[in-house]
Design a protein around this motif. Sequence first.
Motif, mmCIF file in Angstrom:
data_model
loop_
_atom_site.group_PDB
_atom_site.id
_atom_site.type_symbol
_atom_site.label_atom_id
_atom_site.label_comp_id
_atom_site.label_asym_id
_atom_site.label_seq_id
_atom_site.Cartn_x
_atom_site.Cartn_y
_atom_site.Cartn_z
ATOM 1 N N LEU A 174 0.724 -1.162 0.094
ATOM 2 C CA LEU A 174 -0.003 0.010 -0.170
ATOM 3 C C LEU A 174 0.906 1.263 -0.161
ATOM 4 O O LEU A 174 0.492 2.303 -0.681
ATOM 5 N N THR A 175 1.862 1.302 0.846
ATOM 6 C CA THR A 175 2.798 2.360 0.839
ATOM 7 C C THR A 175 3.444 2.580 -0.725
ATOM 8 O O THR A 175 3.551 3.737 -1.081
ATOM 9 N N ASN A 176 3.772 1.711 -0.961
ATOM 10 C CA ASN A 176 4.321 1.692 -2.736
ATOM 11 C C ASN A 176 3.302 2.106 -3.736
ATOM 12 O O ASN A 176 3.756 2.946 -4.536
ATOM 13 N N LEU A 177 2.115 1.777 -3.696
ATOM 14 C CA LEU A 177 1.065 1.954 -4.267
ATOM 15 C C LEU A 177 0.719 3.600 -4.309
ATOM 16 O O LEU A 177 0.516 4.354 -5.096
ATOM 17 N N ALA A 178 0.774 4.185 -3.012
ATOM 18 C CA ALA A 178 0.423 5.509 -2.365
ATOM 19 C C ALA A 178 1.755 6.365 -2.974
ATOM 20 O O ALA A 178 1.408 7.275 -3.746
ATOM 21 N N ALA B 108 2.809 10.260 -9.683
ATOM 22 C CA ALA B 108 1.745 10.273 -10.875
ATOM 23 C C ALA B 108 1.130 11.538 -10.991
ATOM 24 O O ALA B 108 1.037 12.316 -11.947
ATOM 25 N N LEU B 109 0.567 11.987 -9.735
ATOM 26 C CA LEU B 109 -0.161 13.044 -9.520
ATOM 27 C C LEU B 109 0.836 14.479 -9.817
ATOM 28 O O LEU B 109 0.493 15.344 -10.453
ATOM 29 N N ALA B 110 2.138 14.386 -9.124
ATOM 30 C CA ALA B 110 3.047 15.278 -9.112
ATOM 31 C C ALA B 110 3.550 15.670 -10.615
ATOM 32 O O ALA B 110 3.578 16.630 -11.161
ATOM 33 N N ALA B 111 3.393 14.436 -11.517
ATOM 34 C CA ALA B 111 4.116 14.528 -12.839
ATOM 35 C C ALA B 111 2.879 15.185 -13.777
ATOM 36 O O ALA B 111 3.174 15.824 -14.453
ATOM 37 N N LEU B 112 1.480 14.938 -13.415
ATOM 38 C CA LEU B 112 0.500 15.539 -14.109
ATOM 39 C C LEU B 112 0.336 17.022 -13.848
ATOM 40 O O LEU B 112 -0.046 17.803 -14.399
#
Length: 115
Positions: free
Chosen positions: A98-102, A108-112
């Motif tokens: 879960l930590t790796n997924l978060a 990904a959000l930072a890249a967007l």
Amino acid sequence: MSMSITGAAKPSSRKTSRPRGPETISRNNPTEPLQLASAPRCLARTRSGTACQSPVMRGRKRCRLHGGASPGAPTGEANGNYKHGMRTKAAIAERRKLTNLARAMRDALAALGDC
């Protein structure tokens, strides 16, 4: 040696030494089987600081005297000190996933957001 009638000792026809084939030859101890002689040795240190000379238990790094015979305390609910499942191997692995997924989602959000 047996004594003859004349009193002179004659050699016995019986072999007194044990036959030494490849399975019984060892550098240090001729009575130790070769398989045991070539076995890995215990990694424990004695009180004098020298290495233990006993062969290790199968699948372990220590001999039977230095903890190789016992695999340790039972795991899970079989252990008398078991309180909850928060620190079991399965729970730790799930939290790690879960930590790796978060972290991946945050990246990904930072890249967007940089676009």
